[in-house]
Design an enzyme around this catalytic site. Sequence first.
Site, PDB file in Angstrom:
ATOM      1  N   HIS A  45      -5.358 -19.561   3.532  1.00 52.93           N
ATOM      2  CA  HIS A  45      -5.881 -18.256   3.242  1.00 52.93           C
ATOM      3  C   HIS A  45      -5.357 -17.757   3.807  1.00 52.93           C
ATOM      4  CE1 HIS A  45     -10.702 -21.258   2.133  1.00 52.93           C
ATOM      5  NE2 HIS A  45      -9.132 -20.949   1.043  1.00 52.93           N
ATOM      6  N   CYS A  60       0.733  -3.165   1.783  1.00 51.58           N
ATOM      7  CA  CYS A  60       0.855  -1.999   0.478  1.00 51.58           C
ATOM      8  C   CYS A  60       1.022  -3.022  -0.691  1.00 51.58           C
ATOM      9  CB  CYS A  60       1.308  -1.328   0.770  1.00 51.58           C
ATOM     10  SG  CYS A  60       1.418   0.272  -0.293  1.00 51.58           S
ATOM     11  N   CYS A  68       3.445   5.462   1.525  1.00 52.61           N
ATOM     12  CA  CYS A  68       2.879   6.246   0.703  1.00 52.61           C
ATOM     13  C   CYS A  68       1.779   6.720   0.478  1.00 52.61           C
ATOM     14  CB  CYS A  68       3.508   5.470  -0.970  1.00 52.61           C
ATOM     15  SG  CYS A  68       2.218   3.829  -0.503  1.00 52.61           S
TER      16      CYS A  68
END
Length: 226
Positions: free
Chosen positions: A117, A125, A152
Amino acid sequence: MTIDRLVELVAAQQPCVVLTGAGISTESGIPDFRSSGGIWAQYDPMAYATIDAFLADPVKVWDFYAKRFDMLATAQPNDGHRALAELEQRGWVRAVITQNVDLLHERAGSRAVVEVHGSIRTSSCLDCGTILPFDDVVRLLADEPAPACPSCGRILKPDVVMFGELLPEAAIARATQLAVQAQLLLVVGSSLEVYPVAGLTLETLASAGASRSSTAVRRSSTHAPR
């Protein structure tokens, strides 16, 4: 299942593989998900743990994850984690397949760990692909409600598998391979309600076609999820 019987099985049916869930980490102070006092009793998983929820409102989802990160930053392995690490070191456990994202098996000394998991080890990102390690994300959370990508500016996503996402291909392939090869699959602290991981027990039992002694054993920890 008595301890004596479990010892007999581990000694007689090799290789042994262990599948762990949230119940093994409750004694480290980390709540499980499905018990009456678990995480899903306080948070609606559809509002906080799906990829759609994250894409719609990542700051809201990080309100949930920031609390978990704060807890996981100081959590320590318990006797269950350490026992499995020692069994691996002694050659009695081939690998640990875990549904947990808390890194406690690794911190306890287990080396053959398959994280089906994902984990809190990194956050990524979804736009530019920048990856930040756990400690950097924790530092960002000290000043902001959600960690922004330093490249970003988009809100990072924790590298855990959310509902609606596929499991990591390499991890689930390795987990399936281990389950098929296991003569004994020991389940610790899992309610076995989440698929496809819950189906690994069936892989072990199905492999009895080649070896009729294959066994899947479920052993709950004291505070295992219900």
